[in-house]
Design a protein around this motif. Structure first.
Motif, short mmCIF file in Angstrom:
data_model
loop_
_atom_site.label_atom_id
_atom_site.label_comp_id
_atom_site.label_asym_id
_atom_site.label_seq_id
_atom_site.Cartn_x
_atom_site.Cartn_y
_atom_site.Cartn_z
N ARG A 1 -12.03 -0.99 -7.29
CA ARG A 1 -12.09 -1.27 -6.08
C ARG A 1 -13.07 0.44 -5.58
O ARG A 1 -12.59 0.78 -6.59
N GLY B 1 -14.92 -8.18 -0.07
CA GLY B 1 -14.21 -7.20 0.24
C GLY B 1 -14.44 -6.10 0.73
O GLY B 1 -13.51 -5.30 1.27
N MET C 1 -10.85 -3.21 1.19
CA MET C 1 -9.65 -3.60 0.30
C MET C 1 -9.72 -3.04 -1.04
O MET C 1 -11.16 -2.78 -1.35
N TYR D 1 -5.31 -2.78 -6.46
CA TYR D 1 -3.66 -3.44 -6.87
C TYR D 1 -2.74 -3.02 -8.11
O TYR D 1 -3.01 -3.66 -8.88
N VAL E 1 -9.36 -12.59 -1.62
CA VAL E 1 -10.00 -11.92 0.15
C VAL E 1 -9.79 -12.30 0.57
O VAL E 1 -8.46 -13.05 1.21
N GLN E 2 -8.89 -10.67 1.56
CA GLN E 2 -7.80 -10.97 2.45
C GLN E 2 -8.53 -11.24 4.26
O GLN E 2 -8.78 -10.75 4.89
N ASN F 1 -3.24 -8.45 -2.86
CA ASN F 1 -2.86 -7.51 -2.72
C ASN F 1 -2.04 -7.13 -1.39
O ASN F 1 -2.60 -7.94 -0.43
N TYR G 1 -2.67 -7.22 2.74
CA TYR G 1 -3.41 -7.77 3.86
C TYR G 1 -2.76 -8.03 4.96
O TYR G 1 -3.86 -8.45 5.80
N ILE H 1 -5.24 -5.23 6.29
CA ILE H 1 -6.30 -4.89 5.56
C ILE H 1 -6.52 -7.09 5.40
O ILE H 1 -6.25 -7.75 4.52
N ASN H 2 -7.54 -7.07 6.73
CA ASN H 2 -8.45 -8.53 6.13
C ASN H 2 -8.73 -8.49 7.33
O ASN H 2 -9.21 -7.91 8.49
#
Length: 553
Positions: free
Chosen positions: A333, A368, A373, A376, A422-423, A442, A445, A448-449
């Motif tokens: 990322r 993401g 995102m 992890y 994807v969160q 991860n 989430y 972060i979503n």
């Protein structure tokens, strides 16, 4: 000025289908899951979506090993589902790009199975099959994914070439019969309504078939010899033929995964009449702020990236349009590569986004990325799934790293970091699925979503939407697409600043450090976008807060 094309106005988005959205609760993302989120992509300003491979595949390399070019893999849905996706996307002004994987097939493809079963078959010449030497492979080439690039055919002295996994035998582009098959396949999908293709590993279709050993460059006694199988002399004959046969008359967007290091060849490869519309290149991808030489000097990382970025941009002015991206399915990322871990937050994420989104070229968002995102890291190598991850881990052990040191390095550089689901929300499995996904979500989430950020006007997601609105603003669109990128205030360490010199003169200035910064500017007529305070122009200077970015006339 370039001749205007529809794709010049593109804001792109990449979907890694296994991890985007599971609609049928089997733990794997699918096409109907993509259809569910087309409205969100439209709201994000996206008008082109590139989907990583969804063709029939045994998934040795997560779909980049295709066993039937004409069929959608059942794990993703059906051919009818895919045509529905194209139609629904078109209703929203979004064009769909497939991933075109034509350097190699799966070893489960009927062509390859027939080639092995019948040495006299025409399909034998669809692949690169050579005699071994003294009980060894034809030479000591190393696969890009590690290990020998040759795999022995059972009970023979013959070997087939695979630049990636042994489940991905390379196609023999020297064979005109093969090329004709590929062109027919490409036209089949264009007839379904595709907007074009992202073209995988295309630099490798031409090989220098000088089968001699070269000096080993590692403890495995193998050698990586890019000059023999990347951009090899004569590749343009194949690329030009493909362009003329299936791309030119269809007016499609073609994005080649390749570096063209010689700027004198840029027009040949992706200029007005180039082999492709544009390219994904890798000038910035090998670097990370977590590397030892940067860990204690993060500003040095920004300066090095700034130098590389501007060198490319200035040479492209008035000539070609690159794609500009921070993330894809083969990279960790972006926030982990560009920002010290303790400083990853809205301001740093939005400043990084502003920095790349308004460069000359086509901006592309990876799934993401728009919600921030991050990687992890795993506690054990067994938590990873990807064959190249394990190959790299074994290579580190061969080089003398301990298991902990090797895992630490994998956690920093592993491409699987970008492949977590994807969160979407804070429910179990992050709203990606109602069952345990194919790859672990991860755990962050909850914080972060997508759902959390959608209604927050100050979220990263809504900042990305603001950037898209600005880039598409008719008053400035011509400037953002076609005007030159002119570096500005390059002497200020950690400041990434440039002017887009077009119908309007627009400045983009990003403080990519954790310290306040003063940047001299002659005047500020109108602030178009910032991720911080607006009352910051005093006595000829912009007084930027840490990680503040600003765009102004």
């Amino acid at each position: 000025m370039l001749n205007k094309k529809w794709w010049h106005e593109t804001i792109g988005y990449q979907i890694y289908p296994k991890s985007f959205q599971d609609s049928n609760n089997d733990g794997v993302g699918d096409i109907q899951g993509m259809i569910q989120h087309l409205d969100e992509l439209q709201e994000l300003g996206v008008n082109v979506v590139w989907i990583s491979p969804i063709n029939l595949s045994p998934m040795v390399d997560h779909g980049y090993d295709i066993s039937d070019y004409f069929q959608i893999d059942p794990s993703f849905g059906t051919n009818e589902d895919f045509e529905e996706l194209i139609q629904e996307a078109n209703k929203r002004g979004i064009k769909i790009l497939m991933d075109l994987v034509i350097n190699h097939t799966s070893d489960q493809h009927e062509w390859f199975k027939e080639a092995l079963a019948n040495p006299n078959s025409d399909f034998r010449n669809y692949y690169v099959i050579k005699e071994g030497k003294d009980g060894l492979p034809p030479n000591n080439w190393r696969s890009i994914f590690g290990g020998s690039a040759w795999e022995q055919i059972e009970d023979t002295n013959e070997y087939y070439l695979h630049l990636f996994t042994k489940g991905q035998p390379d196609l023999n582009w020297e064979n005109p019969m093969l090329r004709e098959e590929l062109y027919q396949m490409i036209q089949y999908w264009l007839d379904r309504g595709l907007g074009g293709f992202r073209i995988d590993a295309i630099t490798h279709i031409k090989k220098n078939y000088d089968y001699i050993n070269v000096p080993a460059d590692g403890p495995d006694n193998l050698a990586t010899v890019w000059e023999h199988y990347r951009d090899a002399t004569g590749i343009g004959e194949f690329l030009g033929e493909m362009r003329d046969r299936v791309f030119t008359d269809n007016d499609v967007l073609t994005i080649a995964e390749m570096d063209v290091e010689d700027p004198d060849k840029w027009e040949e490869y992706f200029g007005e009449n180039g082999y492709f519309s544009t390219i994904f290149d890798f000038y910035h991808t090998p670097y990370s702020i977590q590397q030892e030489k940067y860990k204690e000097h993060p500003v040095t990382f920004i300066e090095d990236m700034k130098t590389k970025m501007f060198a490319k941009q200035v040479k492209a002015n008035g000539r070609v349009l690159f794609t500009n991206f921070l993330e894809n399915h083969d990279l960790p990322r972006a926030l982990n590569r560009w920002i010290p871990e303790s400083e990853i937050h809205f301001n740093s994420a939005s400043a990084l986004a502003m920095m790349y989104f308004f460069l000359r070229g086509i901006p592309v968002i990876y799934q993401g990325q728009e919600i921030g995102m991050v990687d992890y890291p795993k506690d054990s190598i067994e938590e990873y799934l990807d064959l190249p991850t394990y190959n790299n881990y074994e290579n580190y052990l061969l080089e003398g790293l301990s298991e902990d040191e090797a895992l630490h390095q994998i956690n920093i550089e592993c491409r699987e970091n970008s492949r977590t689901p994807v969160q979407w929300d804070a429910s179990e499995y992050a709203g990606f699925s109602t069952v345990k996904p194919w790859f672990d979500v991860n755990p962050n989430y909850h914080d972060i979503n997508y759902a959390q950020q959608k209604d927050d006007p100050h979220s990263l997601l809504n900042f990305y939407k603001k950037m898209a609105v600005l880039r598409k603003n008719k008053a400035y669109q011509e400037t953002f697409i076609y005007s030159d990128t002119v570096p500005f205030a390059t002497e200020i360490k950690g400041c990434v600043a440039y002017e887009r010199q077009g119908i309007e003169s627009i400045f983009v200035i990003c403080n990519m450090t954790n310290q306040p910064m003063q940047v001299p500017v002659a005047s500020v007529e109108e602030i178009l976008l910032t991720n911080g305070e607006t009352d910051i122009y005093v006595d000829g200077y912009l007084h930027l807060k840490p990680y503040q970015g600003i765009i102004f006339k």
